[in-house]
Design an enzyme around this catalytic site. Structure first.
Site, short mmCIF file in Angstrom:
data_model
loop_
_atom_site.label_atom_id
_atom_site.label_comp_id
_atom_site.label_asym_id
_atom_site.label_seq_id
_atom_site.Cartn_x
_atom_site.Cartn_y
_atom_site.Cartn_z
N CYS A 2 14.22 -1.24 -17.99
CA CYS A 2 15.09 -1.81 -19.06
C CYS A 2 14.59 -0.34 -20.10
O CYS A 2 13.64 -0.31 -20.47
CB CYS A 2 14.61 -2.78 -19.30
SG CYS A 2 14.53 -3.69 -17.89
N ARG A 27 16.12 6.18 -18.00
CA ARG A 27 14.95 4.91 -17.11
C ARG A 27 15.52 4.06 -16.10
O ARG A 27 14.76 3.81 -15.30
CB ARG A 27 14.47 4.14 -18.47
CG ARG A 27 13.77 5.15 -19.80
CD ARG A 27 13.45 3.59 -21.34
NE ARG A 27 12.85 2.94 -20.49
CZ ARG A 27 11.64 2.67 -20.87
NH1 ARG A 27 10.74 3.86 -21.51
NH2 ARG A 27 10.63 1.85 -20.56
N TRP A 75 17.58 -2.94 -16.08
CA TRP A 75 17.37 -2.76 -15.03
C TRP A 75 17.22 -4.60 -14.51
O TRP A 75 15.90 -4.41 -14.58
CB TRP A 75 16.31 -1.97 -14.54
CG TRP A 75 15.89 -1.27 -12.88
CD1 TRP A 75 17.09 -0.16 -12.39
CD2 TRP A 75 15.30 -1.89 -12.21
NE1 TRP A 75 16.24 -0.11 -11.90
CE2 TRP A 75 15.91 -0.91 -11.53
CE3 TRP A 75 13.46 -2.26 -12.73
CZ2 TRP A 75 14.68 -0.92 -10.46
CZ3 TRP A 75 13.49 -2.50 -10.78
CH2 TRP A 75 13.86 -1.32 -9.84
N ASN A 101 11.88 -6.24 -22.06
CA ASN A 101 11.36 -5.43 -20.68
C ASN A 101 9.94 -6.16 -20.46
O ASN A 101 9.18 -7.11 -20.89
CB ASN A 101 10.78 -4.42 -21.46
CG ASN A 101 12.00 -3.02 -21.93
OD1 ASN A 101 13.21 -3.25 -21.77
ND2 ASN A 101 12.34 -1.90 -22.06
N GLY A 102 10.06 -5.90 -19.14
CA GLY A 102 8.42 -6.37 -18.47
C GLY A 102 9.33 -8.26 -17.33
O GLY A 102 10.56 -8.08 -17.06
N GLU A 481 6.23 15.30 0.30
CA GLU A 481 7.11 15.67 -1.67
C GLU A 481 8.53 15.85 -1.46
O GLU A 481 9.44 14.73 -1.73
CB GLU A 481 6.44 16.15 -2.36
CG GLU A 481 7.28 16.61 -3.72
CD GLU A 481 7.42 15.15 -4.25
OE1 GLU A 481 6.98 13.63 -4.16
OE2 GLU A 481 7.83 15.63 -5.45
N LYS A 485 11.94 13.77 -2.41
CA LYS A 485 12.93 14.57 -3.42
C LYS A 485 14.14 14.35 -2.35
O LYS A 485 14.96 14.09 -3.14
CB LYS A 485 12.20 15.61 -3.82
CG LYS A 485 11.70 15.82 -4.45
CD LYS A 485 11.26 15.73 -5.91
CE LYS A 485 11.17 14.61 -6.31
NZ LYS A 485 10.46 14.60 -7.15
N GLU A 488 15.57 10.30 -2.44
CA GLU A 488 15.79 9.53 -3.27
C GLU A 488 17.04 9.84 -4.09
O GLU A 488 17.39 9.31 -5.03
CB GLU A 488 14.29 9.30 -4.00
CG GLU A 488 14.43 11.00 -4.99
CD GLU A 488 13.01 10.43 -5.85
OE1 GLU A 488 12.89 9.55 -7.12
OE2 GLU A 488 11.96 12.36 -6.03
N HIS A 504 3.77 11.59 18.98
CA HIS A 504 3.14 10.22 19.32
C HIS A 504 4.26 9.55 18.60
O HIS A 504 4.01 8.11 18.44
CB HIS A 504 2.25 10.24 18.36
CG HIS A 504 0.74 10.92 18.68
ND1 HIS A 504 -0.13 10.38 19.93
CD2 HIS A 504 0.96 12.12 17.91
CE1 HIS A 504 -0.81 10.95 20.37
NE2 HIS A 504 -0.57 12.87 19.52
N LYS A 603 13.16 5.60 -14.00
CA LYS A 603 12.34 6.56 -14.12
C LYS A 603 10.72 5.92 -14.30
O LYS A 603 9.69 6.95 -14.13
CB LYS A 603 12.56 7.38 -15.71
CG LYS A 603 11.17 8.30 -16.23
CD LYS A 603 11.78 9.26 -14.78
CE LYS A 603 11.02 10.89 -15.09
NZ LYS A 603 10.61 11.32 -14.33
C1 F6R Z 1 9.84 10.78 -7.61
C2 F6R Z 1 9.20 10.26 -8.53
C3 F6R Z 1 7.96 8.89 -8.61
C4 F6R Z 1 7.15 8.66 -9.33
C5 F6R Z 1 6.21 7.49 -9.93
C6 F6R Z 1 5.26 7.56 -10.07
O1 F6R Z 1 10.48 11.20 -7.95
O2 F6R Z 1 9.00 10.52 -10.17
O3 F6R Z 1 7.56 8.52 -7.48
O4 F6R Z 1 6.52 10.06 -8.98
O5 F6R Z 1 7.00 6.21 -9.26
O6 F6R Z 1 5.57 6.87 -11.64
P1 F6R Z 1 4.14 8.25 -12.85
O7 F6R Z 1 3.89 9.28 -12.28
O8 F6R Z 1 5.28 7.52 -14.37
O9 F6R Z 1 3.74 6.74 -12.31
#
Ligand code: F6R
Length: 608
Positions: A2, A27, A75, A101-102, A481, A485, A488, A504, A603
């Protein structure tokens, strides 16, 4: 997650709120709303969907006149995304409006108490409880009502609050959810993140836990939960407005991928002095570094993946045992942190709820905590014993790219420093490693130049159903990773597997045409990984290999090969990640996905 914006000043509030909210879109959100006091009462507009819907509904803010207001992008956590669950929320007489927020963890208990006193609720949210509770405690003194609410609610909150019978003042308060106050000549602002206020000011106050900001047109005062006034220093934000805007790129993600050479160089260069690694922020003496018995790395998502890479490097170079855990597991598994354990928390945002909780737990258990963080002044940065900042600049796209790359560099620096102090690498090896490090920015630049080749390949796989990423050792870490990527931002099912684990279980999923991305950058493991590649090929897989320049042997067993330039075996992730990022990006575009704001994602994950 949010977003919150608030404004009080000479200008019309609504357009400023809408503009500020647009800067927080990255975000992630599912609905938006604003509330503005018009000189007589508080008017509110809110709607499910994109900010565009709210802008149309309010004629770009024109239907909500007034120069004090609050806005929110939601959100959903408690209650589905809907108009009624969107923020702001009112008390019954509509004299108090709240954005939040929260999560208010004890909201059900409070709701029950308020209902027994005759309060009526219209939404399913935890936030509405705050509006009614403020009403319950409000006897003409907003500050008193706010502190009473703070004593009563449990959980996390950043709140922006309007009282219609106190129309010259905007109130803001936080606990475990970020909030800043911006001071400008043309009025003052609150926001959950800096980009929302940058157009108006660079002078920002970071609100700390359980602090309250009382803001008028010309002035602002800060209080603690006992209503005692606090003195706070403002911070000057150095980065440009443009840094948080697209600057001609089609998407933030593409722009941020192209910013990686700079992000890496900016993180690296200030810590290289006269051929040596100098990390002043580490705040550790040589004796303390020598005394480290174990390193515990805790993070979430991609940050966790950099931790997995770091394990190989710290163990390989500095010979320190390393354990890596995802923060949401670590915090609830009653971990053992023996004396001599250094805890490293990695976070781009510095606000991730689970990582922050892990940090606090580690500190309570007596461990020294080092944070690797991108956002200056964020909660994790403030609460850690020491901070190693990644200088990647603001990252807007939900899928991390440049912060990930900068985090890798921070780990390399740590590993080399620890190795040097502990005498586990020779001087000669160290200078070779440093020379390799210095080349990484230009090598990334070169790989970004291959964009069209990768785009062409990605176009062929836009309709893929399943993709597997395999690798051994550090290549396994990059597989994690690469797979994240892809899934997501393109919503294609994908998995990362330690190549030796395939047989396995997972190999049963490989069928004719399944795309397998094989990471083959560790020379001593070439043969082993190639035999896994052969295993999937014989079962019909289409194999894309990412390997080192010169390893042409792989072409015999791959359908498509991408070469990365030579670097030290410990640094290959920094290069291999580039084609994987580009691949995911172009697949996402080809499938018409919202690259910068993938569905269901935020985000900054400031709730559990
Ligand atoms: C994936 C991504 C997330 C963040 C995760 C941790 O592309 O960005 O998996 O890496 O939410 O976020 P931070 O680094 O802000 O603690």
């Amino acid at each position: 997650m949010c977003g919150i914006v608030g404004y009080i000043g000479e200008s019309q509030a609504a357009p400023i709120l809408l503009d500020g909210l647009s800067k927080l879109e990255y975000r992630g959100y599912d609905s938006a709303g604003i509330a503005v006091y018009d000189g007589d009462k508080i008017n509110m507009s809110k709607a499910k969907g994109r900010l565009k819907v709210l802008s149309e509904l309010t004629h770009d803010g024109a239907t909500l006149p007034g120069s004090i207001g609050i806005g929110h992008t939601r959100w959903a956590t408690h209650g589905a995304p809907s108009d009624v669950n969107s923020h702001p929320h009112f008390n019954e007489s509509q004299s108090i409006a709240v954005v939040h927020n929260g999560i208010i963890e004890n909201y059900l208990k409070i709701k029950k108490m308020l209902e027994s006193k005759g309060y009526k609720f219209v939404s399913d949210t935890d936030t509405e409880v705050v509006a009614h509770l403020l009403d319950y405690y409000y006897k003409g003194n907003p500050l008193e009502a706010i502190t009473k609410v703070m004593h009563r609610v449990e959980g996390s909150y950043a709140l922006g609050i309007l009282f219609s019978d106190n129309p010259d003042t905007l109130y803001a308060v936080r606990k475990d959810s970020p909030l800043i106050v911006g001071k400008s000549e043309n009025g003052n602002l609150i926001a959950s993140d800096v980009p929302a206020v940058l157009k108006y000011t660079r002078n920002v106050y970071f609100i700390e836990n359980e602090e309250i900001a009382v803001i008028t047109k010309e002035d602002m005062k800060f209080y603690n939960v006992y209503e005692e006034e606090l003195q706070k220093e403002s911070v000057k934000i150095e980065w440009d407005v443009e840094a948080a805007e697209k600057g001609g790129y089609e998407h933030f993600m593409l722009k941020e991928m192209y910013e990686q050479p700079k992000a890496v160089a900016d993180t690296l260069n200030p810590r290289l002095k006269d051929g040596k690694i100098v990390i002043e922020e580490l705040n550790m003496t040589e004796e303390e570094i020598k005394a480290i018995k174990k390193i515990m790395i805790v993070a979430c998502g991609s940050a966790y993946h950099t931790g997995v890479t770091a394990k190989y490097i710290l163990e390989g170079l500095a010979r320190i045992p390393v354990e890596v855990d995802v923060a949401s597991e670590f915090r609830y598994r009653n971990p053992i942190l023996e004396e001599g354990t250094l805890v490293i928390i990695i976070s781009q945002s510095g606000e991730t709820a689970d990582s922050l909780a892990a940090l606090r737990m580690a500190k309570e258990m007596g461990s020294k905590v080092l944070a690797i963080v991108n956002v200056v002044g964020s909660s994790i940065a403030r609460e850690a014993d020491s901070v190693l900042y990644t200088w990647a600049g603001p990252e807007i796209a939900v899928a991390t790219t440049k912060a990930y790359s900068a985090q890798l560099i921070a780990h390399y620096l740590l590993a080399l420093k620890f190795a040097e102090v502990r005498g586990t690498v020779s001087e000669e090896e160290l200078s070779e490693l440093i020379e390799d490090l210095k080349r990484i920015p230009e090598q990334i630049e070169m790989l970004l130049g291959n964009r069209e080749k990768i785009q062409k390949f990605a176009n062929r796989y836009v309709a893929a159903r399943d993709v597997f990423f395999i690798g051994r050792g550090i290549d396994y870490a990059i597989s994690l990773e690469g797979s994240l990527k892809l899934k997501e931002i393109s919503y294609i099912h994908s998995e990362a597997y330690a190549a030796g684990e395939l047989k396995h279980g997972t190999i049963s999923l490989i069928e004719d045409g399944t795309l397998v991305v094989a990471l083959v950058t560790q020379e001593e493991l070439y043969k082993k990984t190639i035999s896994n590649v052969v295993e999937v090929k014989t079962r019909g897989a289409f194999v894309l290999s990412v390997t080192n320049t010169g390893n042409t042997e792989i072409e015999k067993n791959s359908d498509y090969t991408i070469y990365i330039p030579h670097t030290n075996k410990y640094f290959t992730n920094s290069l291999a990640v580039i084609p994987l990022q580009l691949f995911s990006y172009y697949i996402s575009i080809g499938r018409g996905c919202d690259v910068d704001k993938p569905r269901n994602l935020a985000k900054s994950v400031t709730v559990e």
